[in-house]
Write an enzyme that holds these catalytic residues in place. Structure first.
Site, PDB file in Angstrom:
ATOM      1  N   CYS A 125       0.832  -1.209   0.000  1.00 41.58           N
ATOM      2  CA  CYS A 125       0.000   0.000   0.000  1.00 41.58           C
ATOM      3  C   CYS A 125       0.868   1.261   0.000  1.00 41.58           C
ATOM      4  CB  CYS A 125      -0.927  -0.003   1.203  1.00 41.58           C
ATOM      5  SG  CYS A 125      -0.090  -0.268   2.770  1.00 41.58           S
ATOM      6  N   HIS A 142      -1.466   0.791   7.449  1.00 38.56           N
ATOM      7  CA  HIS A 142      -1.913   0.879   6.062  1.00 38.56           C
ATOM      8  C   HIS A 142      -1.718   2.307   5.548  1.00 38.56           C
ATOM      9  CE1 HIS A 142      -4.220   0.139   2.461  1.00 38.56           C
ATOM     10  NE2 HIS A 142      -5.046   1.114   2.762  1.00 38.56           N
TER      11      HIS A 142
END
Length: 1361
Positions: free
Chosen positions: A173, A476
């Site tokens: 990510c 994330h």
């Protein structure tokens, strides 16, 4: 009239209710379309009606089943009706989902009113979108940005934005966020497009710029919702493991920019990164007395901004505050004074940083990751820090003329430290630069000329916020990016792209409402901004995205190439979606049952599919194609459902009921011989495997397949079987085997097969003879016994042990057939029978044996059999061995055995002495004897004493005469005693054993291994193993056919004639995968857990009695490199004292290990892995004072003097002297303490070392014995001379025997070592400690460094482990 009849037929036709959910948009996901159509409606008509009702262009969407959305979409080109396609009529709801076709949203029909208004966009705004046009103006989910979990609405709204997402490979990510930011940077994207890749100069796979260029082209032109980044990461030189490593996005930015600069050398883009992202700052120190200033110039790619200063309780609340703190100078005074070159002394000075000019693209890193020195862990600061949408950098620029004659030097470190702005990171290789620039470098041509911009133009606008959600341990990343086309903010969250608002951007400030105290971030949201990217507001330089029409020619060529690749991929997907994939089986004439997967296009005919299956199963040259056909098959029930006569030209899609991801049935490629004819299989038939039973030969034939109907009566079924087998239906008995051990005699003539429990696939046994067996009750009949044996007999491979020469004749060779089978010979200590008594007893037995044999021969009328061994292949064909033949062979064997036994017993009676027998062949003479007799007999050497050991399976016994005896080992936690053999059942057949039902006690210590419940006759037959049966040595292997309901005790008794010893003198080991062996010890348990062709190893060795434990004895050698040496396997009993166990152990050690030891100079002590523990005192009793268990391990320690440990209050400590002057450790010496006093320990250490008490220091060793430590670390790393008075408190905790204590002379200084000597000693110590299995020092797993490899991959370091 015709018209009226059609209307009436339509009214009578069943209708199908379809409920369709439109999942292509967040706006329509909650809406439902309802259609009520005739069952004869075709699939194209269904698509047409759905398109009309939904307002879409037909053919631009797919319909899939709502309950199984992973199945292939409905075929819009098939002419199948709804009824044939699996739709349920009669008011039942059929749920469907309307989905995107090939990743593209459905096209809205042009005649749909209000379409232009619904989009919410004018023509100009539509042109600014990249990719497919949005269908409506839905704003998307504003909350999507804040959660790493992807909501269903974000998936649907993603393609509406017109942007393409990036697939997260696993933990990439951070990479996706940076790539999307670079893509949305017009200047970077356009420059990348202007670069042209030369394939002749470099491999495209390893070219980072080319793969980025491809990715950007796909992001701009692809019609997919998301694209992969694997090609980009492959160009980085990463393998799949890198996808599972999460890294810092700022670190990735630095590394990627450096890799791009390296790849772009000698090109027009060589200075692109510096032109866009590089700024300059001055690092200076100014003397406060004379004003003299020393300074240097450094470049940076990003500015790291502190959120919470070190040691401070307050945090900076905004980016402006943090920037001001960044340039705030510090005063060097007191001990930190600066030496001024002009004043020639240390003076107070001011040290700081000044920005000289800012880059065109300004990158700010918010330093949210910090280190907590209290907990010694990395932490994340979630405190609130605001940042403006427009940032004025003019207050932070250095506008003073800092160049004066007082200046010492002006140094530009250039690209060597790009992005670095801390003085301790800067290069010392300075080059003089008298031209200090201020303002912004706007030169895009790469020339050295600089244009200064006034402060009023130092305004930057925010366009990218890279957000981190999570903690310092992981989380994330996603990016919030503003498009320069329309000023709209978007959330780029991996494959999901959605519109967001300014409110969503403000939510990334972090923190929570309340004061900005020290703990303000403790309860704050973990989702906050981590990197900010601003662009200078300069209309003369601000670029726009290149449109597709303005692409350079090489990019247009690349677009076309990617488009063709995508079309090819689309066609391949279309083929996949129209391919039926079904399991295929075939009974190959040579290779037996084969399994594969048949992949055939739905439009291929059955004839073509048969040809494909024929080749797939490799039948060419074995069977002709004409002798093969495909039939519908149920593998689970082994049921042939139907054949397809006359449908050779029918498409497979129609034949199989459509294209599905999985089918509830399989296909079988059936073969026949040329003279045979295929039998038609009709739906509704059941398949029956018929086994013919011959009572005379007691055999069961291989199966014959018969097809019947469930509504047939038993009488009709018998007639059908009679036709197939040629048997008479009049006396026929039919037995249905419904499941394991469930036999049902079908005797009601008019009852149907369905009522009797027949299903798709069935097995029956039939017998038709004129014998009297059918007149007795079924459960008492010979037929039932044969079938019962047939269902429970298994085939085992038994490996026998090697026999010692000369001992076989002296062992009981055969289990007796009738009467008392427990024939024991008594040892010389017992009462001796006379030779005449033995002769008389044996003669009587031989008479009984001969009489029994004669009776059996008369009963069986000399019938002979030609049975074969039980087969374990896929067919159900089995031949059951008749017990009569075994009776003959076993009887003769028993006669011979009795003769040999008689001879041996006469010899034993005549030649025996009154003392203990010294004959090594006579160790198993007595089975029932006292513990002392057993213990005296434990030193036998003629019997292999193999015992399975998990940790020492490769150890050998130290027997010098017989050579090394390989150890095996039983890992079972239970032991058994079987001290006497059970009496055989009176009058039983020779080859049938008796096994009583388990009494339920389930005790492995049961004396006879059985209860006295009602007995069953259980089958047992053994024969030598042929070379084809096993990879084992055929001379030592038996193939045993045995009823698996037999107990282990009875099984062992049956094996006695083949092993050559009684069942109490050998052990049974079950062989599992990878040749792992585990001892089977529960005599009460049956062999029900065994199956065909399981392997068993027999090992000689006395089985345990009740209360006995098998014990492994290891010698403790404290001063050896390997302090733990295996000696022998022995047996300790409950209630035995330690001294008694030593008395029995010492003769065994003398015989097997040649160790002649005195009982007063050996001790036994607790063993925990390799750690010596509690010393066992002579009067301790096992299971009372000392806990003992199966496969127990114990240390034996040889003492140099008589044992001094007499009381439990004493403490045995192992000590070792450390000599710093020589850098050496002395040998272990044991000291016995009367108490836990530190003073007593010091006194004892003083006695053995002559160190004065005031100079004696000690420390407890760390880890497990022998507590090895490097001599380079021992002097500093151990806790020397702890301030305690007793040993049993912290930090020593010496409460048990076996603790290791180091001691030293406090005034002895360590040896002075040169660097070379230290390095050499370090290598030696590392090698020594690695050999002993101890770690040199603790090193936690380090985070893998982020690297981009310019040569396509990491270099393999062969020297690394």
């Amino acid at each position: 009239m015709k018209r009226i009849s059609q209307i009436q037929n339509a009214a009578e036709e069943p209708r199908v209710l379809c409920i369709i959910q439109d999942t292509t948009s967040a706006k329509t996901v909650n809406e439902r379309l309802t259609l009520n159509l005739p069952a004869s409606t075709t699939l194209p008509k269904l698509h047409e009606d759905v398109a009309h009702k939904a307002g879409y262009v037909n053919g631009t969407f797919d319909l899939v089943w709502g309950n199984t959305p992973d199945m292939a979409p409905l075929d819009h080109s098939s002419e199948m009706s709804l009824l044939d396609s699996g739709f349920e009529p009669g008011g039942k709801k059929n749920f469907l989902q309307l989905t995107d076709k090939d990743g593209e949203q459905p096209q809205i029909a042009s005649d749909e009113s209000g379409t232009a208004e619904s989009s919410g966009l004018d023509d100009s705004s539509q042109e600014r979108f990249i990719g497919p046009l949005p269908r409506d103006g839905a704003a998307g989910c504003s909350g999507d940005y804040s959660s790493p979990s992807y909501s269903y609405s974000s998936i649907l709204s993603k393609s509406e934005t017109g942007y393409v997402g990036l697939v997260n490979q696993a933990m990439t990510c951070y990479l996706n966020s940076l790539l999307q930011t670079l893509f949305m940077t017009p200047e970077f994207r356009n420059a990348l497009y202007n670069w042209e890749f030369e394939e002749s100069e470099e491999d495209p796979v390893t070219s980072i710029p080319f793969q980025l260029q491809r990715l950007f082209v796909l992001l701009q032109t692809s019609k997919k919702r998301a694209i992969e980044t694997t090609d980009v990461t492959r160009s980085f030189g990463w393998d799949s493991s890198e996808a599972w490593q999460q890294h810092d996005v700022q670190e990735l930015c630095r590394v990627m920019f450096d890799a791009l600069e390296q790849k772009w050398k000698q090109t027009e883009q060589a200075d692109l990164i510096n032109q866009l992202y590089q700024g300059k700052l001055k690092d200076y120190v100014r003397c406060l007395e004379c004003g003299y200033e020393s300074w240097r110039i450094d470049t940076y790619l990003d500015i790291p901004l502190v959120i919470r200063p070190f040691g401070a309780s307050q945090v900076y609340g905004s980016v402006e505050e943090a920037l001001q703190a960044f340039i705030q100078p510090e005063t060097l005074d007191g001990p930190n004074q600066y030496f001024c070159e002009r004043c020639k002394k240390k003076c107070d000075a001011r040290k700081g940083l000044r920005f000289l000019h800012f880059p065109y693209l300004l990158t700010l890193q918010l330093k949210r990751f910090d280190f907590d020195y209290t907990t010694m862990h990395r932490i994340k600061l979630n405190d609130r820090m605001t940042f403006p949408e427009e940032l004025d950098m003019s207050p932070f620029i250095d506008v003073e003329d800092e160049k004066s004659p007082q200046t010492e030097s002006c140094t530009d470190s250039g690209a060597e430290n790009e992005g670095s702005c801390h003085s301790d990171q800067m290069s010392n290789d300075f080059s003089t630069d008298d031209c200090v620039d201020e303002g912004i470098c706007l030169d895009s041509t790469g020339s050295a000329e600089r244009v200064l911009k006034p402060k009023s133009l130092l305004t930057f606008e925010l366009f990218s916020v890279m957000v981190h959600s999570g903690s310092a341990a992981g989380g994330h990343y996603y990016a919030c990016i503003k498009s320069f086309s329309d000023g709209q903010w978007y959330s780029f969250n991996d494959q999901h792209v959605s519109k967001i608002t300014q409110d969503d951007i403000r939510k990334t400030y972090g923190g929570s409402s309340g004061s900005r105290g020290y703990y303000s971030g403790a309860f704050a949201s973990s989702t906050n901004a981590y990197m900010l990217i601003y662009r200078l507001k300069d209309p003369s330089r601000n670029a726009k995205y290149l449109s597709v029409d303005d692409f350079p020619e090489h990019i247009k060529s690349l677009v076309q190439k990617e488009k063709e690749s995508e079309e090819q991929e689309k066609r391949q997907r279309e083929i996949e979606r129209n391919t039926c994939k079904i399991k295929l089986f075939c009974m190959h004439p040579v290779k037996m049952m084969m399994e594969s997967k048949l992949e055939v296009h739905k439009d291929k005919t059955l004839r073509e599919a048969t040809d494909m299956a024929y080749k797939l199963m490799e039948l060419e040259g074995v069977v002709s194609l004409d002798c093969c056909r495909l039939v519908k098959y149920d593998e689970f029930h082994e049921y042939l459902e139907r054949s397809y006569e006359g449908e050779e030209d029918t498409p497979m899609g129609l034949l199989l009921g459509g294209v599905k991801s999985s089918y509830m049935f399989d296909l079988l490629l059936e073969t026949r011989r040329p003279e045979q004819v295929f039998q038609p299989y009709k739906p509704g038939e059941v398949m029956v495997k018929v086994h013919v039973v011959d009572l005379k030969s007691e055999t069961i034939a291989s199966p014959i397949s018969v097809r019947a109907y469930l509504n047939q009566s038993i009488t009709e079924f018998k007639q059908l079987i009679a036709q197939a087998t040629g048997l008479s239906a009049e006396n026929m008995r039919v037995v249905l085997e419904r499941c394991y051990n469930d036999l049902r005699l079908l005797y009601v003539p008019n009852k149907t097969l369905k009522a009797e429990g027949f299903f798709r696939s069935n097995k029956v046994f039939v017998e038709s003879s004129e014998s009297m067996d059918h007149q007795v009750a079924f459960t008492d009949s010979l037929l039932w016994k044969l079938l019962d044996r047939h269902g429970n007999t298994i085939r085992l491979l038994v490996l026998l042990p090697e026999q010692s020469p000369g001992t076989l004749a002296n062992r009981t060779l055969c289990q007796k057939v009738g009467g008392d089978s427990d024939v024991t010979f008594e040892g010389s200590k017992g009462n001796r029978k006379s030779v005449e008594a033995i002769l008389e007893e044996s003669t009587e037995k031989l008479k009984n044996l001969s009489l029994q044999q004669l009776q059996q021969q008369q009963q069986q009328q000399g019938s002979s059999t030609s049975d074969s061994q039980k087969s374990s292949d896929a067919s159900d064909f089995e031949h059951i061995e008749s017990p009569n033949q075994d009776a003959d062979s076993n009887s003769s064997l028993c006669v011979a055995a009795d003769n040999r036994e008689l001879e041996n017993r006469i010899r034993a009676a005549a030649g025996g002495s009154s003392g203990a027998s010294s004959d090594p062949e006579n160790h198993f003479a007595c089975e029932e004897r006292s513990d002392s007799e057993v213990n005296n007999d434990r030193s036998t050497s003629s019997v292999d004493s193999d015992i399975l050991s998990s940790s020492h399976s490769s150890d050998t016994l130290c027997n010098a005469d017989s050579g090394p005896i390989q150890l095996a080992n039983g890992l079972d936690s239970h032991s058994i005693t079987s001290s006497r053999r059970s009496k055989a059942h009176e009058g039983k057949k020779e080859t049938w054993d008796t096994a009583e039902e388990d009494s339920g006690t389930d005790s492995e210590y049961d004396d006879n291994g059985k209860s006295k419940a009602e007995a069953q006759y259980l089958y047992f037959r053994a024969e030598p193993c042929s070379q084809d049966d096993s990879t084992w040595n055929a001379q030592k292997c038996l193939v045993v056919h045995v009823d698996k309901r037999i107990t282990l005790a009875a099984f062992k008794q049956n094996l006695e004639p083949y092993v050559g010893v009684t069942s109490t003198q050998f052990k049974v080991f079950r062989v599992y995968a990878n040749n792992q062996e585990f001892e089977s010890v529960r005599l009460n348990e049956t062999l029900s857990s065994f199956s065909d062709d399981n392997k068993i190893t027999i090992r000689l060795g006395r089985a345990l009695k009740k209360g006995e434990y098998r014990v492994k004895v290891y010698q403790l050698l404290v001063n050896e490199t390997e302090p733990c040496k295996f000696l022998v396997d022995t047996v300790f009993a409950k209630g035995m004292t330690v001294r008694q166990s030593k008395e029995e152990l010492l003769p065994q050690l003398k015989e097997q290990c040649k160790l002649d030891l005195s009982i007063d100079r050996v001790r036994l002590r607790k063993k925990t892995w390799k750690n010596p523990g509690t010393v066992f005192l002579d009067y301790h009793v096992y299971e009372e004072d000392i806990s003992i268990s199966s496969n127990w391990e114990v240390f034996l320690e040889v003492l140099n003097e008589p044992e001094k440990m007499k009381s439990m209050s004493q403490l045995a400590v192992l000590t070792r002297r450390w000599s710093p002057a020589t850098m050496k450790l002395g040998p272990f010496q044991e000291v016995i303490l009367e108490s836990s006093s530190v003073e007593e320990l010091k006194e004892k250490l003083g006695e053995i070392s002559d160190i004065p008490l005031e100079n004696l220091e000690f420390a407890k060793g760390r880890g497990t014995f022998p507590c090895d430590i490097s001599v380079l670390e021992i002097h500093q790393d151990l806790d020397w001379n702890p301030k305690v008075s007793t040993l049993n408190v912290w930090p020593l905790y010496i409460c048990d025997d076996g603790a290791v204590v180091f001691y030293r002379h406090s005034t002895e200084e360590p040896m002075e070592l040169s660097e070379d000597e230290r390095n050499e000693l370090m290598k030696k110590e590392s090698s020594r400690l690695l050999k002993t299995g101890h770690r040199v020092s603790y090193s936690p797993r380090k985070e893998k460094a982020l690297k981009i490899y310019l040569d396509g991959g990491p270099a393999k370091d062969l020297g690394q482990d």
